[in-house]
Design an enzyme around this catalytic site. Structure first.
Site, PDB file in Angstrom:
ATOM      1  N   GLU A 232       3.910  -1.128  31.380  1.00  0.00           N
ATOM      2  CA  GLU A 232       5.145  -0.342  31.519  1.00  0.00           C
ATOM      3  C   GLU A 232       5.069   0.447  32.830  1.00  0.00           C
ATOM      4  O   GLU A 232       5.027   1.680  32.823  1.00  0.00           O
ATOM      5  CB  GLU A 232       5.307   0.616  30.329  1.00  0.00           C
TER       6      GLU A 232
ATOM      7  N   GLU B 143       5.824   6.183  19.186  1.00  0.00           N
ATOM      8  CA  GLU B 143       5.096   6.327  20.448  1.00  0.00           C
ATOM      9  C   GLU B 143       4.570   7.754  20.581  1.00  0.00           C
ATOM     10  O   GLU B 143       5.329   8.727  20.562  1.00  0.00           O
ATOM     11  CB  GLU B 143       5.969   5.986  21.663  1.00  0.00           C
TER      12      GLU B 143
HETATM   13 MN    MN Z   1       5.248   3.974  26.945  1.00  0.00          MN
END
Ligand code: MN
Length: 297
Positions: free
Chosen positions: A256, A157
């Site tokens: 998210e 990420e």
């Molecule tokens: Mn994220």
């Protein structure tokens, strides 16, 4: 069309925070999501029999399971202490093995170092950054073999400067994947982070996909609300979803959002949900999924 998912961290600071994987799956399904994303703790804690049972339940519900989270100070695979790195490497292998048993094929997050690792300002030279990056790569060369064996895309990420210092842009992420050299080395790009670090979010998506490294996408508004929550915002969703379509990215798009005050590591210092109860939160997520699909249509 890309499948839309919901990250279970959406339930932080609600009564559903510890509801467990079956309840989170039910909530994601109620929100019209096709993918549920959870952390590693639950799947590592399951017995083999529990994993088989959950795998079947996910399939029976017509859902897909993805995994997101990474390392801490105690198991940072880029730590100076080799014993700490070893703990992280072994934990990564347990996670990947659990994912194999669950049929989950995407692990994303700060799975290349410690989330919220901030180097000492005075000593964070380019050489120091390169050194820590090398430590991560060295650990990853061992871990990625297990990912290959387990059929898991290992998605690093790319996050903003306040959460990590190794990979802040898609360009840095692609270079890291290329240095690692495995087809399973991929990236997770997240609109919240890209909004801070990239010159242009759509270009970053297209770039990562053109290099064959875009493995996963997280979406949220610039203040981490559900996409499309309050009408027109800073996020140019037409351009972002246009880039997804144009680039040929066919993977998942996971919402998210963080809407509740009190998730302190997330640093949300106000209620952004208008005091929503669980049913209303589900409704927001459902609207978010519909909003994203309308942009992808
Ligand atoms: Mn994220």
């Amino acid at each position: 069309m890309n499948k839309i998912g919901l990250h279970n961290a959406y339930w932080l600071d609600t009564e559903m925070v510890d509801a467990g994987v079956y309840k989170w799956m039910e909530l994601a399904k109620q929100a019209n999501c096709e993918v549920m994303e959870i952390g590693t703790a639950e799947i590592v804690a399951m017995t083999n029999a529990e994993r088989l049972e959950f795998k079947k339940a996910v399939a029976d519900a017509g859902m897909i399971l993805t995994i997101n989270d990474g390392f801490t100070k105690d198991d940072d695979i880029a730590a100076e202490d080799p014993a700490v790195r070893r703990r992280g490497i072994e934990r990564a292998k347990r996670i990947l093995q659990a994912m194999y048993e669950l049929g989950a094929d995407r692990w994303s997050g700060i799975n290349y170092s410690e989330w919220l690792r901030h180097p000492e300002v005075a000593t964070c030279t380019p050489d120091f950054k390169a050194h820590v990056r090398d430590l991560s790569l060295e650990s990853m060369r061992e871990i990625i073999k297990t990912a290959e064996d387990c059929g898991v895309d290992y998605c690093f990420e790319v996050v903003n400067r306040f959460e990590q210092f190794l990979l802040n842009t898609a360009a840095e992420g692609v270079q890291f994947c290329e240095d690692l050299g495995s087809p399973r080395a991929k990236l997770l790009l997240d609109t919240f982070h890209m909004n801070i670090e990239e010159d242009n979010i759509a270009d970053a998506i297209k770039f990562a996909q053109s290099k064959g490294r875009l493995g996963h996408i997280h979406v949220g508004e610039s203040n981490r609300r559900v996409p499309g929550f309050e009408g027109k915002t800073n996020m140019d969703w037409d351009a972002i979803m246009g880039a997804v379509k144009e680039s040929g990215y066919e993977g998942y798009i996971i919402m998210e959002p963080f809407m509740k005050m009190g998730a302190t590591t997330i640093c949300c210092w106000r209620d952004m949900s208008h005091g929503a109860d669980i049913a209303t939160m589900v409704g927001y997520a459902k609207d978010g999924a519909a909003f994203l699909r309308s942009k992808l249509a």
